[in-house]
Design a protein around this motif. Sequence first.
Motif, PDB file in Angstrom:
ATOM      1  N   THR A   7       0.826  -1.210   0.000  1.00  0.00           N
ATOM      2  CA  THR A   7       0.000   0.000   0.000  1.00  0.00           C
ATOM      3  C   THR A   7       0.862   1.263   0.000  1.00  0.00           C
ATOM      4  O   THR A   7       0.462   2.292   0.542  1.00  0.00           O
ATOM      5  CB  THR A   7      -0.932   0.021   1.231  1.00  0.00           C
ATOM      6  N   LEU A   8       2.051   1.204  -0.621  1.00  0.00           N
ATOM      7  CA  LEU A   8       2.921   2.375  -0.650  1.00  0.00           C
ATOM      8  C   LEU A   8       2.312   3.488  -1.485  1.00  0.00           C
ATOM      9  O   LEU A   8       1.705   3.251  -2.540  1.00  0.00           O
ATOM     10  CB  LEU A   8       4.293   2.002  -1.204  1.00  0.00           C
ATOM     11  N   GLU A   9       2.498   4.717  -1.002  1.00  0.00           N
ATOM     12  CA  GLU A   9       2.062   5.909  -1.716  1.00  0.00           C
ATOM     13  C   GLU A   9       3.232   6.883  -1.816  1.00  0.00           C
ATOM     14  O   GLU A   9       4.032   6.984  -0.895  1.00  0.00           O
ATOM     15  CB  GLU A   9       0.909   6.603  -0.992  1.00  0.00           C
ATOM     16  N   ALA A  10       3.313   7.573  -2.941  1.00  0.00           N
ATOM     17  CA  ALA A  10       4.298   8.638  -3.106  1.00  0.00           C
ATOM     18  C   ALA A  10       3.601   9.964  -2.852  1.00  0.00           C
ATOM     19  O   ALA A  10       2.660  10.332  -3.553  1.00  0.00           O
ATOM     20  CB  ALA A  10       4.890   8.615  -4.509  1.00  0.00           C
ATOM     21  N   ALA A  11       4.034  10.674  -1.814  1.00  0.00           N
ATOM     22  CA  ALA A  11       3.482  11.992  -1.497  1.00  0.00           C
ATOM     23  C   ALA A  11       4.405  13.058  -2.093  1.00  0.00           C
ATOM     24  O   ALA A  11       5.613  13.056  -1.838  1.00  0.00           O
ATOM     25  CB  ALA A  11       3.357  12.171   0.013  1.00  0.00           C
ATOM     26  N   PHE A  12       3.845  13.969  -2.880  1.00  0.00           N
ATOM     27  CA  PHE A  12       4.646  15.001  -3.538  1.00  0.00           C
ATOM     28  C   PHE A  12       3.793  16.253  -3.696  1.00  0.00           C
ATOM     29  O   PHE A  12       2.594  16.264  -3.356  1.00  0.00           O
ATOM     30  CB  PHE A  12       5.153  14.515  -4.905  1.00  0.00           C
ATOM     31  N   THR A  13       4.394  17.329  -4.180  1.00  0.00           N
ATOM     32  CA  THR A  13       3.682  18.591  -4.340  1.00  0.00           C
ATOM     33  C   THR A  13       3.748  19.057  -5.785  1.00  0.00           C
ATOM     34  O   THR A  13       4.702  18.751  -6.512  1.00  0.00           O
ATOM     35  CB  THR A  13       4.264  19.690  -3.428  1.00  0.00           C
ATOM     36  N   VAL A  14       2.720  19.801  -6.188  1.00  0.00           N
ATOM     37  CA  VAL A  14       2.705  20.444  -7.506  1.00  0.00           C
ATOM     38  C   VAL A  14       2.340  21.908  -7.307  1.00  0.00           C
ATOM     39  O   VAL A  14       1.755  22.292  -6.292  1.00  0.00           O
ATOM     40  CB  VAL A  14       1.700  19.773  -8.464  1.00  0.00           C
ATOM     41  N   LEU A  15       2.688  22.722  -8.285  1.00  0.00           N
ATOM     42  CA  LEU A  15       2.343  24.136  -8.223  1.00  0.00           C
ATOM     43  C   LEU A  15       0.847  24.331  -8.413  1.00  0.00           C
ATOM     44  O   LEU A  15       0.178  23.530  -9.079  1.00  0.00           O
ATOM     45  CB  LEU A  15       3.097  24.909  -9.304  1.00  0.00           C
ATOM     46  N   LYS A  18      -0.986  12.644  -3.704  1.00  0.00           N
ATOM     47  CA  LYS A  18      -0.510  11.297  -3.413  1.00  0.00           C
ATOM     48  C   LYS A  18      -0.809  10.378  -4.595  1.00  0.00           C
ATOM     49  O   LYS A  18      -1.843  10.519  -5.256  1.00  0.00           O
ATOM     50  CB  LYS A  18      -1.168  10.743  -2.144  1.00  0.00           C
ATOM     51  N   ALA A  19       0.109   9.437  -4.819  1.00  0.00           N
ATOM     52  CA  ALA A  19      -0.063   8.454  -5.891  1.00  0.00           C
ATOM     53  C   ALA A  19       0.179   7.062  -5.344  1.00  0.00           C
ATOM     54  O   ALA A  19       1.214   6.808  -4.723  1.00  0.00           O
ATOM     55  CB  ALA A  19       0.901   8.744  -7.046  1.00  0.00           C
ATOM     56  N   ALA A  20      -0.778   6.167  -5.543  1.00  0.00           N
ATOM     57  CA  ALA A  20      -0.609   4.773  -5.128  1.00  0.00           C
ATOM     58  C   ALA A  20       0.394   4.101  -6.053  1.00  0.00           C
ATOM     59  O   ALA A  20       0.306   4.215  -7.279  1.00  0.00           O
ATOM     60  CB  ALA A  20      -1.951   4.048  -5.182  1.00  0.00           C
ATOM     61  N   VAL A  21       1.365   3.381  -5.464  1.00  0.00           N
ATOM     62  CA  VAL A  21       2.479   2.798  -6.214  1.00  0.00           C
ATOM     63  C   VAL A  21       2.329   1.285  -6.274  1.00  0.00           C
ATOM     64  O   VAL A  21       2.009   0.639  -5.268  1.00  0.00           O
ATOM     65  CB  VAL A  21       3.824   3.176  -5.552  1.00  0.00           C
ATOM     66  N   ASN A  22       2.574   0.721  -7.459  1.00  0.00           N
ATOM     67  CA  ASN A  22       2.541  -0.731  -7.629  1.00  0.00           C
ATOM     68  C   ASN A  22       3.939  -1.292  -7.402  1.00  0.00           C
ATOM     69  O   ASN A  22       4.720  -1.461  -8.336  1.00  0.00           O
ATOM     70  CB  ASN A  22       2.057  -1.089  -9.041  1.00  0.00           C
ATOM     71  N   ASP A  23       4.249  -1.562  -6.137  1.00  0.00           N
ATOM     72  CA  ASP A  23       5.592  -2.034  -5.779  1.00  0.00           C
ATOM     73  C   ASP A  23       5.656  -3.549  -5.807  1.00  0.00           C
ATOM     74  O   ASP A  23       4.683  -4.237  -5.496  1.00  0.00           O
ATOM     75  CB  ASP A  23       5.966  -1.530  -4.390  1.00  0.00           C
ATOM     76  N   ARG A  24       6.826  -4.067  -6.170  1.00  0.00           N
ATOM     77  CA  ARG A  24       7.066  -5.510  -6.176  1.00  0.00           C
ATOM     78  C   ARG A  24       8.181  -5.878  -5.201  1.00  0.00           C
ATOM     79  O   ARG A  24       9.007  -6.732  -5.466  1.00  0.00           O
ATOM     80  CB  ARG A  24       7.418  -5.979  -7.589  1.00  0.00           C
ATOM     81  N   GLY A  25       8.215  -5.184  -4.071  1.00  0.00           N
ATOM     82  CA  GLY A  25       9.186  -5.513  -3.038  1.00  0.00           C
ATOM     83  C   GLY A  25      10.518  -4.818  -3.169  1.00  0.00           C
ATOM     84  O   GLY A  25      11.451  -5.143  -2.442  1.00  0.00           O
ATOM     85  N   LYS A  26      10.635  -3.818  -4.080  1.00  0.00           N
ATOM     86  CA  LYS A  26      11.910  -3.145  -4.264  1.00  0.00           C
ATOM     87  C   LYS A  26      12.001  -1.829  -3.493  1.00  0.00           C
ATOM     88  O   LYS A  26      13.091  -1.297  -3.300  1.00  0.00           O
ATOM     89  CB  LYS A  26      12.138  -2.869  -5.752  1.00  0.00           C
ATOM     90  N   LEU A  27      10.875  -1.293  -3.062  1.00  0.00           N
ATOM     91  CA  LEU A  27      10.853   0.023  -2.432  1.00  0.00           C
ATOM     92  C   LEU A  27      10.669  -0.090  -0.928  1.00  0.00           C
ATOM     93  O   LEU A  27      10.157  -1.088  -0.420  1.00  0.00           O
ATOM     94  CB  LEU A  27       9.732   0.872  -3.027  1.00  0.00           C
ATOM     95  N   PHE A  28      11.074   0.974  -0.209  1.00  0.00           N
ATOM     96  CA  PHE A  28      10.986   1.002   1.246  1.00  0.00           C
ATOM     97  C   PHE A  28      10.247   2.250   1.698  1.00  0.00           C
ATOM     98  O   PHE A  28      10.265   3.293   1.019  1.00  0.00           O
ATOM     99  CB  PHE A  28      12.382   0.988   1.882  1.00  0.00           C
ATOM    100  N   GLU A  29       9.623   2.120   2.845  1.00  0.00           N
ATOM    101  CA  GLU A  29       8.979   3.254   3.508  1.00  0.00           C
ATOM    102  C   GLU A  29       9.982   4.379   3.725  1.00  0.00           C
ATOM    103  O   GLU A  29      11.105   4.156   4.158  1.00  0.00           O
ATOM    104  CB  GLU A  29       8.412   2.790   4.854  1.00  0.00           C
ATOM    105  N   GLY A  30       9.583   5.626   3.369  1.00  0.00           N
ATOM    106  CA  GLY A  30      10.432   6.790   3.595  1.00  0.00           C
ATOM    107  C   GLY A  30      11.415   7.102   2.489  1.00  0.00           C
ATOM    108  O   GLY A  30      12.164   8.078   2.605  1.00  0.00           O
ATOM    109  N   MET A  31      11.452   6.310   1.413  1.00  0.00           N
ATOM    110  CA  MET A  31      12.385   6.564   0.318  1.00  0.00           C
ATOM    111  C   MET A  31      12.083   7.908  -0.364  1.00  0.00           C
ATOM    112  O   MET A  31      10.929   8.291  -0.535  1.00  0.00           O
ATOM    113  CB  MET A  31      12.303   5.458  -0.737  1.00  0.00           C
ATOM    114  N   ASN A  32      13.145   8.615  -0.765  1.00  0.00           N
ATOM    115  CA  ASN A  32      12.998   9.823  -1.577  1.00  0.00           C
ATOM    116  C   ASN A  32      12.917   9.409  -3.047  1.00  0.00           C
ATOM    117  O   ASN A  32      13.757   8.638  -3.527  1.00  0.00           O
ATOM    118  CB  ASN A  32      14.176  10.771  -1.362  1.00  0.00           C
ATOM    119  N   VAL A  33      11.918   9.934  -3.740  1.00  0.00           N
ATOM    120  CA  VAL A  33      11.661   9.488  -5.109  1.00  0.00           C
ATOM    121  C   VAL A  33      11.423  10.674  -6.033  1.00  0.00           C
ATOM    122  O   VAL A  33      11.112  11.784  -5.596  1.00  0.00           O
ATOM    123  CB  VAL A  33      10.424   8.551  -5.166  1.00  0.00           C
ATOM    124  N   ARG A  34      11.574  10.387  -7.322  1.00  0.00           N
ATOM    125  CA  ARG A  34      11.238  11.345  -8.391  1.00  0.00           C
ATOM    126  C   ARG A  34       9.945  10.861  -9.034  1.00  0.00           C
ATOM    127  O   ARG A  34       9.832   9.696  -9.424  1.00  0.00           O
ATOM    128  CB  ARG A  34      12.369  11.385  -9.419  1.00  0.00           C
TER     129      ARG A  34
END
Length: 356
Positions: free
Chosen positions: A204-212, A257-273
């Motif tokens: 259930t990982l989500e990427a939280a980011f901001t837009v103008l 926020k964007a729901a991410v389809n992870d396959r076990g490669k990502l971790f909680e708190g990672m900085n992403v683009r």
Amino acid sequence: MKYYKLFAMLILAGMMACSGEKKENGSEESIETALPDETNEVTVMELKTTEFNHELISNGKLSARNFVDLKFESPEPIARIYVKNGDRVTKGQKLAELSTFRLAGKTAQAKDALERAKLELQDVLIGQGYRLEDSTKIPPATMQLVKVKSGYEQALISWQLAEYEQRNAVLTAPFDGVVANLFAKQFNTASTSEVFCSIIDTRTLEAAFTVLESELPLIKTGDHVEVTPFALSGVTVDGRISEINPLVDKDGMVQVKAAVNDRGKLFEGMNVRVSIHRSLEKQLVVPKGAVVLRSGKQVVFVLDSTKTKVNWAYVHTGLENADSYTIVDGLKDGDFVITSGNINLAHEAPVKVIDN
């Protein structure tokens, strides 16, 4: 003597004339060398209305929708720890348990006190002319008074609390996930104020980011995104915008926020683009290399009707992605735009079109 002087002057005048002619010829040769008539080689594309894949780039951080910190309810010694950091667990799986000797004794004492309070309750009811079996006929106010007088209510609360603490002496996973932040040691006394471990549902990982604020019209819930962690080169996962916070902060930014389809490669708190992709129809699109600056203004070179010279056109660009701009004005459908070889071009410069 007179004729000799005249002859010398004529010779000197002839020498000066020859010298001037040589300098003039040399100057002409120098100019021809400095200003050769060169034809620039360029590549072109015919401008047509097409579909544009808009790309919006932002930086964010990953977090899980399902994330829980687990604590023990009692300060008892930790009898067993069954997992370690990084272990995957399933819902209901046992994680750790406390020593239950004192907890079991406390529960038994509370149970005994409850039974004695129940007998006292029956005695008080009999004194009031009632029996416990007739509790439905007893007025609520009278029943409440009897419970307080007999101590039954307090004994019941103590027994329920003791039973709760004994039951929660065993920690179990509330959902499927991964164990994190487990630093406690076996046989040490558990802390009721500190977290024993965390369970993270990486599905259930989500990427939280901001837009103008100005970019809000360009995104909507459900839009496709690509998430790339800075720490893992070459790893990119897909996702969809799941939430847009309807609030603009003091800096003119909106939380997304964007729901991410992870396959076990990502971790909680990672900085992403985060790259947001959206397809826009009926756009005039040119490569970024086609746009150059002249006197601080955006210019695109266009072939004239003879296909041997170029004219420059002032343009206004709109949206952009990694390699293209949309053109708001300055060009029209069917123009032949110079896509390379335009760095040193001038207005009406001669060109030779080559294949891409």
